[in-house]
Design a protein around this motif. Structure first.
Motif, PDB file in Angstrom:
ATOM      1  N   LYS A  36       0.817  -1.212   0.000  1.00 32.55           N
ATOM      2  CA  LYS A  36       0.000   0.000   0.000  1.00 32.55           C
ATOM      3  C   LYS A  36       0.852   1.265   0.000  1.00 32.55           C
ATOM      4  O   LYS A  36       0.458   2.289  -0.534  1.00 32.55           O
ATOM      5  N   ASN A  37       2.021   1.204   0.638  1.00 34.85           N
ATOM      6  CA  ASN A  37       2.880   2.381   0.763  1.00 34.85           C
ATOM      7  C   ASN A  37       3.882   2.514  -0.376  1.00 34.85           C
ATOM      8  O   ASN A  37       4.808   3.301  -0.287  1.00 34.85           O
ATOM      9  N   GLY A  38       3.760   1.716  -1.412  1.00 35.21           N
ATOM     10  CA  GLY A  38       4.676   1.797  -2.545  1.00 35.21           C
ATOM     11  C   GLY A  38       5.658   0.643  -2.567  1.00 35.21           C
ATOM     12  O   GLY A  38       5.406  -0.423  -2.034  1.00 35.21           O
ATOM     13  N   VAL A  39       6.802   0.890  -3.176  1.00 39.22           N
ATOM     14  CA  VAL A  39       7.828  -0.135  -3.341  1.00 39.22           C
ATOM     15  C   VAL A  39       8.841  -0.001  -2.213  1.00 39.22           C
ATOM     16  O   VAL A  39       9.339   1.089  -1.934  1.00 39.22           O
ATOM     17  N   ASN A  40       9.154  -1.120  -1.569  1.00 40.05           N
ATOM     18  CA  ASN A  40      10.150  -1.145  -0.501  1.00 40.05           C
ATOM     19  C   ASN A  40      11.327  -2.006  -0.936  1.00 40.05           C
ATOM     20  O   ASN A  40      11.139  -3.073  -1.521  1.00 40.05           O
ATOM     21  N   THR A  41      12.532  -1.544  -0.657  1.00 42.51           N
ATOM     22  CA  THR A  41      13.721  -2.333  -0.956  1.00 42.51           C
ATOM     23  C   THR A  41      14.525  -2.500   0.320  1.00 42.51           C
ATOM     24  O   THR A  41      14.603  -1.591   1.149  1.00 42.51           O
ATOM     25  N   ASN A  42      15.127  -3.652   0.479  1.00 42.53           N
ATOM     26  CA  ASN A  42      15.985  -3.945   1.629  1.00 42.53           C
ATOM     27  C   ASN A  42      17.238  -4.648   1.143  1.00 42.53           C
ATOM     28  O   ASN A  42      17.176  -5.501   0.267  1.00 42.53           O
ATOM     29  N   VAL A  43      18.373  -4.285   1.747  1.00 46.65           N
ATOM     30  CA  VAL A  43      19.646  -4.930   1.458  1.00 46.65           C
ATOM     31  C   VAL A  43      20.278  -5.294   2.787  1.00 46.65           C
ATOM     32  O   VAL A  43      20.294  -4.490   3.716  1.00 46.65           O
ATOM     33  N   GLY A  44      20.785  -6.499   2.880  1.00 47.85           N
ATOM     34  CA  GLY A  44      21.440  -6.939   4.098  1.00 47.85           C
ATOM     35  C   GLY A  44      22.779  -7.580   3.794  1.00 47.85           C
ATOM     36  O   GLY A  44      22.952  -8.240   2.769  1.00 47.85           O
ATOM     37  N   VAL A  45      23.741  -7.357   4.671  1.00 49.22           N
ATOM     38  CA  VAL A  45      25.071  -7.945   4.547  1.00 49.22           C
ATOM     39  C   VAL A  45      25.343  -8.702   5.832  1.00 49.22           C
ATOM     40  O   VAL A  45      25.103  -8.181   6.918  1.00 49.22           O
ATOM     41  N   ALA A  46      25.833  -9.926   5.697  1.00 51.80           N
ATOM     42  CA  ALA A  46      26.122 -10.730   6.880  1.00 51.80           C
ATOM     43  C   ALA A  46      27.440 -11.469   6.679  1.00 51.80           C
ATOM     44  O   ALA A  46      27.898 -11.680   5.556  1.00 51.80           O
ATOM     45  N   THR A  47      28.052 -11.837   7.775  1.00 54.70           N
ATOM     46  CA  THR A  47      29.253 -12.660   7.745  1.00 54.70           C
ATOM     47  C   THR A  47      29.165 -13.695   8.847  1.00 54.70           C
ATOM     48  O   THR A  47      28.530 -13.457   9.870  1.00 54.70           O
ATOM     49  N   GLN A  48      29.761 -14.829   8.619  1.00 50.92           N
ATOM     50  CA  GLN A  48      29.722 -15.900   9.603  1.00 50.92           C
ATOM     51  C   GLN A  48      31.131 -16.378   9.882  1.00 50.92           C
ATOM     52  O   GLN A  48      31.897 -16.656   8.966  1.00 50.92           O
ATOM     53  N   VAL A  49      31.473 -16.444  11.163  1.00 47.19           N
ATOM     54  CA  VAL A  49      32.746 -16.965  11.617  1.00 47.19           C
ATOM     55  C   VAL A  49      32.418 -18.101  12.576  1.00 47.19           C
ATOM     56  O   VAL A  49      31.988 -17.860  13.698  1.00 47.19           O
ATOM     57  N   GLY A  50      32.612 -19.322  12.112  1.00 48.30           N
ATOM     58  CA  GLY A  50      32.252 -20.474  12.936  1.00 48.30           C
ATOM     59  C   GLY A  50      30.751 -20.457  13.212  1.00 48.30           C
ATOM     60  O   GLY A  50      29.957 -20.277  12.308  1.00 48.30           O
ATOM     61  N   PRO A  51      30.353 -20.630  14.465  1.00 48.91           N
ATOM     62  CA  PRO A  51      28.915 -20.645  14.792  1.00 48.91           C
ATOM     63  C   PRO A  51      28.314 -19.250  14.985  1.00 48.91           C
ATOM     64  O   PRO A  51      27.130 -19.122  15.211  1.00 48.91           O
ATOM     65  N   VAL A  52      29.124 -18.196  14.877  1.00 50.47           N
ATOM     66  CA  VAL A  52      28.656 -16.827  15.120  1.00 50.47           C
ATOM     67  C   VAL A  52      28.360 -16.146  13.791  1.00 50.47           C
ATOM     68  O   VAL A  52      29.182 -16.140  12.887  1.00 50.47           O
ATOM     69  N   SER A  53      27.173 -15.565  13.686  1.00 48.07           N
ATOM     70  CA  SER A  53      26.787 -14.836  12.486  1.00 48.07           C
ATOM     71  C   SER A  53      26.429 -13.397  12.866  1.00 48.07           C
ATOM     72  O   SER A  53      25.718 -13.171  13.840  1.00 48.07           O
ATOM     73  N   ILE A  54      26.947 -12.436  12.092  1.00 46.77           N
ATOM     74  CA  ILE A  54      26.695 -11.020  12.337  1.00 46.77           C
ATOM     75  C   ILE A  54      26.120 -10.423  11.062  1.00 46.77           C
ATOM     76  O   ILE A  54      26.700 -10.600   9.983  1.00 46.77           O
TER      77      ILE A  54
END
Length: 58
Positions: A36-54
């Motif tokens: 309803k509010n138009g077009v939404n865009t999202n970008v995400g960047v993640a990295t994983q070191v062993g069992p930890v993800s940021i």
């Protein structure tokens, strides 16, 4: 915003690894939504070191 993109780009570059075995496992996600509010865009960047993800959403 520019600094976040720079940090993400450097993280992806470092994550490539010199010997083919990356120390970091970088990933990028994108999404586009239409509502309803138009077009939404999202970008995400993640990295994983062993069992930890940021992750960071831009």
């Amino acid at each position: 915003m520019k600094y976040a993109a720079l940090i993400a780009a450097l993280g992806l570059l470092v994550g490539c690894g010199a010997d083919g075995q990356p120390f970091y496992a970088p990933s990028v996600t994108t999404s586009i939504g239409v509502g309803k509010n138009g077009v939404n865009t999202n970008v995400g960047v993640a990295t994983q070191v062993g069992p930890v993800s940021i992750g960071v959403g831009l």
